[in-house]
Write a protein that holds these residues in place. Structure first.
Motif, short mmCIF file in Angstrom:
data_model
loop_
_atom_site.label_atom_id
_atom_site.label_comp_id
_atom_site.label_asym_id
_atom_site.label_seq_id
_atom_site.Cartn_x
_atom_site.Cartn_y
_atom_site.Cartn_z
N GLY A 85 0.83 -1.19 0.00
CA GLY A 85 0.00 0.00 0.00
C GLY A 85 0.87 1.24 0.00
N MET A 86 0.51 2.22 0.84
CA MET A 86 1.29 3.44 0.91
C MET A 86 2.68 3.16 1.48
SD MET A 86 0.60 6.96 3.09
CE MET A 86 -1.17 6.92 2.78
N SER A 87 3.70 3.64 0.81
CA SER A 87 5.06 3.42 1.28
C SER A 87 5.39 4.36 2.43
CB SER A 87 6.05 3.67 0.14
OG SER A 87 6.10 5.05 -0.19
N GLY A 88 6.46 4.02 3.14
CA GLY A 88 6.91 4.89 4.20
C GLY A 88 7.29 6.26 3.69
N LEU A 89 7.86 6.30 2.49
CA LEU A 89 8.27 7.58 1.91
C LEU A 89 7.06 8.46 1.62
CD1 LEU A 89 10.98 8.84 1.21
CD2 LEU A 89 10.61 8.17 -1.16
N SER A 90 5.99 7.87 1.11
CA SER A 90 4.76 8.64 0.83
C SER A 90 4.15 9.16 2.13
CB SER A 90 3.74 7.78 0.08
OG SER A 90 4.23 7.42 -1.20
N LEU A 91 4.19 8.32 3.17
CA LEU A 91 3.67 8.75 4.47
C LEU A 91 4.50 9.90 5.01
CD1 LEU A 91 1.64 8.18 6.79
CD2 LEU A 91 3.40 6.73 7.80
N PHE A 92 5.81 9.81 4.83
CA PHE A 92 6.71 10.87 5.28
C PHE A 92 6.37 12.19 4.61
CE2 PHE A 92 10.91 13.02 4.58
CZ PHE A 92 11.08 13.48 5.87
N GLU A 93 6.06 12.15 3.31
CA GLU A 93 5.69 13.37 2.59
C GLU A 93 4.44 14.00 3.22
OE1 GLU A 93 7.35 14.86 0.33
OE2 GLU A 93 8.85 13.33 -0.13
N ARG A 94 3.52 13.18 3.65
CA ARG A 94 2.30 13.70 4.28
C ARG A 94 2.59 14.29 5.66
NH1 ARG A 94 -2.87 10.14 2.27
NH2 ARG A 94 -2.07 9.63 0.22
N LEU A 95 3.51 13.66 6.39
CA LEU A 95 3.91 14.20 7.68
C LEU A 95 4.58 15.56 7.52
CD1 LEU A 95 5.31 10.98 9.40
CD2 LEU A 95 3.39 12.35 10.23
N LEU A 96 5.36 15.72 6.47
CA LEU A 96 6.05 17.00 6.23
C LEU A 96 5.05 18.14 6.01
CD1 LEU A 96 9.05 16.08 3.88
CD2 LEU A 96 9.13 16.71 6.30
N ALA A 97 3.85 17.81 5.58
CA ALA A 97 2.84 18.84 5.31
C ALA A 97 2.12 19.32 6.57
CB ALA A 97 1.82 18.32 4.31
N LEU A 98 2.33 18.63 7.70
CA LEU A 98 1.67 19.04 8.94
C LEU A 98 2.26 20.35 9.45
CD1 LEU A 98 1.49 15.66 10.92
CD2 LEU A 98 -0.40 16.86 9.81
N PRO A 99 1.43 21.25 9.97
CA PRO A 99 1.95 22.52 10.51
C PRO A 99 2.94 22.29 11.65
CG PRO A 99 -0.44 22.61 10.28
CD PRO A 99 -0.04 21.19 10.05
N TRP A 100 2.78 21.19 12.38
CA TRP A 100 3.65 20.88 13.53
C TRP A 100 4.61 19.74 13.20
CZ3 TRP A 100 -1.75 21.01 13.78
CH2 TRP A 100 -2.40 19.80 13.55
N GLN A 101 4.97 19.56 11.93
CA GLN A 101 5.80 18.42 11.55
C GLN A 101 7.15 18.40 12.27
OE1 GLN A 101 8.74 18.48 9.55
NE2 GLN A 101 8.82 20.69 9.29
N ALA A 102 7.67 19.58 12.64
CA ALA A 102 8.96 19.63 13.33
C ALA A 102 8.89 18.96 14.70
CB ALA A 102 9.43 21.06 13.47
N ALA A 103 7.68 18.85 15.27
CA ALA A 103 7.50 18.22 16.58
C ALA A 103 7.36 16.71 16.47
CB ALA A 103 6.27 18.80 17.28
N VAL A 104 7.39 16.19 15.23
CA VAL A 104 7.20 14.75 15.01
C VAL A 104 8.40 14.20 14.22
CG1 VAL A 104 5.59 12.96 14.24
CG2 VAL A 104 4.72 15.22 14.88
N PRO A 105 9.55 14.02 14.87
CA PRO A 105 10.72 13.50 14.15
C PRO A 105 10.47 12.09 13.61
CG PRO A 105 11.32 14.35 16.32
CD PRO A 105 9.83 14.27 16.29
N VAL A 106 11.03 11.82 12.43
CA VAL A 106 10.86 10.52 11.78
C VAL A 106 12.22 9.84 11.65
CG1 VAL A 106 10.21 9.33 9.65
CG2 VAL A 106 8.81 11.24 10.50
N ILE A 107 12.28 8.60 12.11
CA ILE A 107 13.47 7.76 11.92
C ILE A 107 13.06 6.62 11.01
CG2 ILE A 107 15.18 6.26 13.02
CD1 ILE A 107 14.86 7.91 15.56
N PHE A 108 13.69 6.54 9.84
CA PHE A 108 13.38 5.48 8.89
C PHE A 108 14.10 4.19 9.27
CE2 PHE A 108 11.97 8.83 5.97
CZ PHE A 108 10.85 8.22 5.41
N LEU A 109 13.40 3.08 9.10
CA LEU A 109 13.99 1.76 9.24
C LEU A 109 14.13 1.20 7.83
CD1 LEU A 109 11.80 0.45 12.21
CD2 LEU A 109 14.03 1.58 12.32
N SER A 110 15.36 1.02 7.37
CA SER A 110 15.55 0.67 5.97
C SER A 110 16.40 -0.58 5.79
CB SER A 110 16.23 1.84 5.22
OG SER A 110 17.53 2.06 5.71
#
Length: 209
Positions: free
Chosen positions: A67-92
């Motif tokens: 389904g939706m990839s982690g990268l696509s989800l990350f792009e949606r997180l970046l669009a949040l007004p408070w995205q800086a408060a939600v750090p993302v660590i990728f598991l690759s």
């Protein structure tokens, strides 16, 4: 690193075994987590999509999922007004490292290549929580400052602007065509509403961070 007993780590990985292992690992450091088996489930259920987190958090995000990839989800997180408060660590996985590195360049906190070192991963999680806590505190302070400023009347704002410009009460009164006593009253109310005791403190509160 600061302890964050109220922190939450979101585990987004389609592999139930990975989610369970990560949850156990985080519990060894007294960290709470929530697991999601897909990006869609995380997007549909986690509260961070509708409101800024009240406590530190971070997302451990698998790069490749059905389904939706982690990268696509990350792009949606970046669009949040408070995205800086939600750090993302990728598991690759090894093949995903270039993609994860590119995501870090665009704002992800870090990536950990599978199989990862348990201690190194949790250390990075705790560092991400420190970052989240700092951002949340800054945004909360900014919101409170806006609320305090909104509580001022137009005249109080006029007086405040001249006070932080360094003008004494007499010159403030002359410029606004009001009495010195009226300036003193407005000045006192400004200090009360802004939670300060001096013009210097007021100027520091209003100085851009």
């Amino acid at each position: 690193m600061t302890q964050h007993p109220d922190a939450k780590i979101y585990l987004v990985d389609d592999d139930a075994g990975v989610r369970e292992a990560l949850a156990w690992l985080l519990r060894t450091r007294r960290l709470l987590s929530e697991g999601y088996d897909s990006a869609e489930a995380f997007e549909g259920e986690a509260t961070i999509w509708t409101e800024m987190p009240a406590a530190p958090c971070c997302v451990l995000l698998d790069v490749r999922m059905p389904g939706m990839s982690g990268l696509s989800l990350f792009e949606r997180l970046l669009a949040l007004p408070w995205q800086a408060a939600v750090p993302v660590i990728f598991l690759s996985g090894h093949a995903d490292v270039p993609t994860a590195v590119d995501a870090v360049k665009r704002g992800a906190f870090d990536f950990c290549e599978k199989p990862f070192s348990d201690n190194a991963l949790v250390d990075r999680v705790e560092q991400a929580l420190d970052r989240s806590a700092q951002v949340i505190a800054q945004q909360r302070a900014q919101r409170e400052l806006r609320q305090r400023l909104d509580s001022l009347t137009d005249r109080e704002r006029d007086v405040m602007d001249l006070v932080i410009a360094g003008l004494p009460n007499k010159l403030v009164a002359d410029q606004l065509h009001i009495s010195v006593r009226t300036v003193e009253v407005h000045r006192s109310r400004v200090f009360d509403k802004m939670g300060v005791k001096s013009a210097v403190e007021l100027a520091n509160v209003l100085r851009p961070q």
